[in-house]
Design an enzyme around this catalytic site. Structure first.
Site, short mmCIF file in Angstrom:
data_model
loop_
_atom_site.label_atom_id
_atom_site.label_comp_id
_atom_site.label_asym_id
_atom_site.label_seq_id
_atom_site.Cartn_x
_atom_site.Cartn_y
_atom_site.Cartn_z
N ASN A 195 -6.67 -1.64 6.97
CA ASN A 195 -6.23 -2.42 8.12
C ASN A 195 -4.72 -2.64 8.17
O ASN A 195 -4.17 -2.85 9.25
CB ASN A 195 -6.97 -3.77 8.10
CG ASN A 195 -6.33 -4.79 9.00
OD1 ASN A 195 -6.52 -4.75 10.21
ND2 ASN A 195 -5.52 -5.68 8.45
N VAL B 209 0.82 -1.23 0.00
CA VAL B 209 0.00 0.00 0.00
C VAL B 209 0.85 1.27 0.00
O VAL B 209 0.33 2.35 -0.26
CB VAL B 209 -1.01 0.03 1.18
CG1 VAL B 209 -2.08 -1.03 1.02
CG2 VAL B 209 -0.33 -0.04 2.54
N THR C 112 -2.99 -11.49 18.21
CA THR C 112 -2.49 -11.71 16.85
C THR C 112 -0.98 -11.87 16.91
O THR C 112 -0.37 -11.76 17.97
CB THR C 112 -2.79 -10.53 15.91
OG1 THR C 112 -2.03 -9.40 16.35
CG2 THR C 112 -4.27 -10.19 15.87
N GLY D 220 -1.05 -2.55 8.82
CA GLY D 220 -0.36 -1.72 9.82
C GLY D 220 0.89 -2.41 10.30
O GLY D 220 1.00 -3.63 10.27
N TYR E 88 3.97 5.05 16.13
CA TYR E 88 2.73 4.29 15.92
C TYR E 88 1.52 5.10 16.40
O TYR E 88 0.49 5.18 15.73
CB TYR E 88 2.85 2.97 16.69
CG TYR E 88 1.71 2.00 16.54
CD1 TYR E 88 1.53 1.27 15.36
CD2 TYR E 88 0.82 1.79 17.60
CE1 TYR E 88 0.49 0.35 15.25
CE2 TYR E 88 -0.21 0.87 17.49
CZ TYR E 88 -0.37 0.16 16.31
OH TYR E 88 -1.41 -0.76 16.19
N ASN F 249 15.03 7.38 20.95
CA ASN F 249 15.78 6.40 20.14
C ASN F 249 15.15 6.14 18.77
O ASN F 249 15.62 5.30 18.02
CB ASN F 249 15.89 5.06 20.89
CG ASN F 249 16.64 5.22 22.20
OD1 ASN F 249 17.57 6.02 22.28
ND2 ASN F 249 16.21 4.49 23.22
N LYS G 233 -1.74 6.30 14.39
CA LYS G 233 -3.08 5.79 14.71
C LYS G 233 -4.02 6.90 15.18
O LYS G 233 -5.24 6.83 14.92
CB LYS G 233 -2.97 4.67 15.75
CG LYS G 233 -2.25 3.43 15.22
CD LYS G 233 -3.00 2.81 14.03
CE LYS G 233 -2.42 1.50 13.58
NZ LYS G 233 -3.17 0.89 12.48
N LEU H 117 10.91 7.52 22.19
CA LEU H 117 11.04 8.64 21.23
C LEU H 117 12.48 9.05 21.03
O LEU H 117 12.91 9.30 19.90
CB LEU H 117 10.22 9.84 21.72
CG LEU H 117 10.33 11.03 20.78
CD1 LEU H 117 9.01 11.34 20.12
CD2 LEU H 117 10.88 12.26 21.47
P1 NAD Z 1 -0.49 -8.34 11.73
O1 NAD Z 1 0.93 -7.90 11.81
O2 NAD Z 1 -0.83 -9.72 12.19
O3 NAD Z 1 -1.05 -8.16 10.23
C1 NAD Z 1 -0.83 -6.98 9.50
C2 NAD Z 1 -0.93 -7.29 8.01
O4 NAD Z 1 -0.67 -6.06 7.29
C3 NAD Z 1 0.11 -8.31 7.56
O5 NAD Z 1 -0.50 -9.31 6.77
C4 NAD Z 1 1.07 -7.47 6.73
O6 NAD Z 1 1.72 -8.20 5.70
C5 NAD Z 1 0.17 -6.38 6.20
N1 NAD Z 1 0.93 -5.21 5.75
C6 NAD Z 1 1.96 -4.61 6.40
N2 NAD Z 1 2.49 -3.64 5.62
C7 NAD Z 1 1.77 -3.64 4.46
C8 NAD Z 1 1.86 -2.88 3.28
N3 NAD Z 1 2.81 -1.93 3.11
N4 NAD Z 1 0.97 -3.14 2.28
C9 NAD Z 1 0.02 -4.10 2.43
N5 NAD Z 1 -0.08 -4.86 3.52
C10 NAD Z 1 0.79 -4.63 4.54
O7 NAD Z 1 -1.31 -7.23 12.53
P2 NAD Z 1 -2.74 -7.28 13.25
O8 NAD Z 1 -2.50 -7.47 14.69
O9 NAD Z 1 -3.66 -8.16 12.52
O10 NAD Z 1 -3.17 -5.75 13.07
C11 NAD Z 1 -4.01 -5.28 12.03
C12 NAD Z 1 -4.26 -3.81 12.25
O11 NAD Z 1 -4.80 -3.61 13.55
C13 NAD Z 1 -2.99 -2.96 12.18
O12 NAD Z 1 -3.30 -1.72 11.59
C14 NAD Z 1 -2.65 -2.77 13.64
O13 NAD Z 1 -1.90 -1.59 13.85
C15 NAD Z 1 -4.03 -2.67 14.25
N6 NAD Z 1 -4.08 -2.96 15.68
C16 NAD Z 1 -3.77 -4.19 16.16
C17 NAD Z 1 -3.84 -4.41 17.53
C18 NAD Z 1 -3.53 -5.75 18.15
O14 NAD Z 1 -3.60 -5.87 19.39
N7 NAD Z 1 -3.22 -6.78 17.39
C19 NAD Z 1 -4.20 -3.39 18.39
C20 NAD Z 1 -4.50 -2.14 17.87
C21 NAD Z 1 -4.45 -1.94 16.51
#
Ligand code: NAD
Length: 472
Positions: free
Chosen positions: A313, A283, A413, A315, A378, A324, A382, A322
């Site tokens: 989604n 992306v 996750t 991320g 981050y 570092n 967000k 900060l």
């Molecule tokens: P994850 O790391 O398991 O999955 C993230 C997915 O995004 C991966 O499949 C990765 O390949 C894909 N991705 C990363 N960079 C990309 C790019 N440049 N282009 C396309 N795809 C890309 O993460 P998750 O835990 O499933 O988190 C999903 C979202 O939820 C993220 O935005 C994360 O910040 C947010 N989030 C997660 C949590 C948590 O507790 N897991 C909490 C708050 C927010």
């Protein structure tokens, strides 16, 4: 390569055994409940819904008998409704208590509400729901208007506190009606928050504006409310993105699953599992907006055909204090988490693909809302997602579309499996629900925001965090 199984919460598994439960009870340790989650064909609630009305209630918005508007919305969504606690047979546990507090205008109303709620809360069963319905506090006006605004704000304090006091997987949330919104706009949000689909949404305040969901049932009757929608989910190869693709497909959407080319094996598994399409796309790539628009032009059934749902989604995290954080860590996180959603949404808008009924859903984070040690980059990204959807909402409203964000707390996750063990335990236990959420919990909330019946919900950031302590 097959993905490892979803990370396990071994503490929760232990205290759900008989000896573990006894030990936890003696030591006063948390005993997270097994949450009620979506099951096809299951009733909306595990017991009757008690609907209480304060003052004139919703009749201030739409003339119906007091309690009637909420009761009929709930009954249409499948709930068995009682208007008095005495009408519920002794020994029967309530599935929900819903309070119409839109007519609360005086400080005395707050005490009356608390006193009416108490006996009902005692009767709640496991995974029950406390739902308050209020009004958006308005600024300005005379003394009476200021008191009303103060009292309506007071509902938030009651909701969040009750959420922290409830046990056994029960949750408390507040819906606020904006001026002009009525029972029809409330139908979808109320049904979602009552249902098992909102298992991990707790302590939230969601504003409902006048939408185009229709005046009566708000379109909640359909089991496949996303029929006729095409849903793009970025980061869909695993975790929350994969679960989101699955729930959106279950609700009827045709899914376009996007992830980086390096994850194409897992991406194909997601896409095949939902009979959708895989689009291998980074992306952050310079040509990502053009490629997405071109792909969607081929998939969408003309401008008046399918409506588009976009879930940003994808991320990443690159944590350091900060002091570092180097340029590479700042740039990588901002590029994926914020710049990409901004660019992709802008391109879809310019291409005219976000029309009537379209939905933009950003994935924020409680870390973004509250701040989190070691995550300045981050959190910036967000919080930025929250800012993006708030700013987009009025623009999309002009065409009958919405923009919202979900803000997950601790979700099981691969991302959170990398957190050091003690912090991981803290992350789970400091929520009112005393556990981490599952990817499906975030997915259900995204899918709800994508429904036609959520037309009145826009510019909102809905936390899916089990009422995590982080950020209140
Ligand atoms: P994850 O790391 O398991 O999955 C993230 C997915 O995004 C991966 O499949 C990765 O390949 C894909 N991705 C990363 N960079 C990309 C790019 N440049 N282009 C396309 N795809 C890309 O993460 P998750 O835990 O499933 O988190 C999903 C979202 O939820 C993220 O935005 C994360 O910040 C947010 N989030 C997660 C949590 C948590 O507790 N897991 C909490 C708050 C927010």
């Amino acid at each position: 390569m097959a993905r490892p199984a979803q990370p396990r919460d071994l503490y929760a598994e232990l205290v759900r055994t008989a000896p573990g439960a006894a030990l936890a009870r003696r030591a006063g340790l948390p005993r997270p409940a097994v949450l009620r989650r979506f099951e096809a064909g299951a009733p909306l609630l595990p017991g009757p819904a008690l609907v209480l009305t304060l003052g004139t209630g919703l009749s201030a918005f739409r003339t119906r008998e007091a309690g009637g508007a909420l009761a009929s919305v709930l009954a249409r969504a499948g709930a068995d409704v009682a208007l008095e606690l005495s009408a519920v047979p002794d020994g029967e546990r309530l599935g929900a208590v819903v309070v119409d507090a839109t007519g609360a205008t005086s400080t005395a109303d707050l005490a009356a509400l608390g006193l009416a709620l108490g006996p009902a809360v005692r009767r709640l069963g496991p995974s029950a729901r406390v739902l308050l319905v209020g009004r958006t506090p308005a600024a300005g006006g005379g003394a009476a208007a200021v008191e009303t605004a103060a009292v309506q704000q007071g509902l938030e304090g009651i909701t969040r506190t009750v959420g922290k006091e409830l046990r056994a997987g029960a949750t408390a949330n507040l819906l606020r009606l904006a001026p002009g919104a009525g029972a029809g706009d409330l139908a979808g949000p109320l049904a979602f928050l009552a249902s098992a689909r909102s298992a991990f949404v707790d302590g939230q305040v969601v504003e409902v504006a006048p939408g185009t969901a229709g005046d009566d049932d708000g379109g909640t009757a359909s089991e496949r409310p996303l029929d006729g929608a095409v849903a793009v989910v970025t980061g869909a190869a695993r975790g929350i993105g994969r679960a989101t693709a699955q729930v959106l497909a279950r609700q009827g959407a045709r899914v376009v699953a996007v992830d980086v080319p390096a994850a194409s094996g897992d991406l194909a598994r997601t896409a095949n599992g939902v009979a959708g399409q895989a689009l291998a796309l980074d992306v952050t790539a310079a040509d990502a907006p053009t490629r997405l628009v071109e792909h969607l032009r081929r998939v969408l059934d003309g401008p008046a055909g399918d409506r588009l749902v976009v879930v940003h989604n994808a991320g990443i995290t690159r944590d350091r204090l900060l002091v570092n954080l180097d340029a590479a860590r700042w740039e990588a996180v901002l590029a994926v988490n914020l710049a990409a959603p901004l660019r992709l949404t802008g391109a879809l808008l310019d291409a005219g693909l976000l029309g009537a009924g379209a939905r933009v859903v950003g994935v924020s984070s409680t870390s973004g809302l509250a701040g989190n040690r070691g995550q300045a980059n981050y959190a910036a990204s967000k919080a930025g997602v929250a800012g993006m959807v708030r700013a987009l909402a009025p623009r999309l409203a002009e065409v009958g579309a919405t923009a919202n964000a979900v803000a997950p707390g601790f979700v099981e996750t691969e991302m959170t499996a990398r957190i050091p063990p003690v912090l991981r335990q803290l992350g789970r236990r400091t929520a009112s629900l005393q556990q981490g959420g599952l990817p499906v919990d975030v997915a259900e909330t995204v899918a709800w925001l994508a429904e036609p019946a959520s037309a009145g919900v826009t510019g909102q950031v809905v936390r899916v965090c089990g009422q995590a302590l982080v950020g209140a």
